[in-house]
Motif scaffolding. Structure first.
Motif: not given
Length: 98
Positions: A5-24
């Motif tokens: 059983x697998x849940x897959x999520x693909x998100x496009x994030x705002x440029x330059x926000x990868x570090x902040x996104x990963x924390x959240x």
């Protein structure tokens, strides 16, 4: 073969926000019933695909409806441009040996 059983999520994030996104993105607690999880990033760091393996559909649904997951999603929201997600059942494919 064992069903998974697998849940897959693909998100496009705002440029330059990868570090902040990963924390959240990382949950504060390990979801009950989650067996494994993987994350894959595009080369430009603006698209992230998460793949999580669950012991049952019910365990995944329970986590998705939980308050910790709602809080996690609220924390990610400022960084997300687009999101696609889905739950799948499947099995490992046998690869012929060479």
């Amino acid at each position: 073969m064992e069903e998974r059983f697998v849940w897959v999520t693909t998100r496009r994030i705002r440029p330059g926000t990868l570090e902040d996104f990963e924390k959240a993105w990382r949950p504060d607690t390990h979801p009950h019933g989650m067996l494994r999880a993987f994350a894959y990033w595009s080369e430009d760091g603006q698209e992230i695909t998460g793949v999580s393996f669950w012991d049952s559909r019910e365990a995944c649904d329970s986590w998705r409806a939980s308050e910790p997951e709602a809080q996690r999603r609220a924390g990610m929201a400022p960084y997300i441009v687009d999101e696609r997600e889905g739950f799948y059942r499947g099995r490992e494919l046998a690869i012929p040996q060479r």
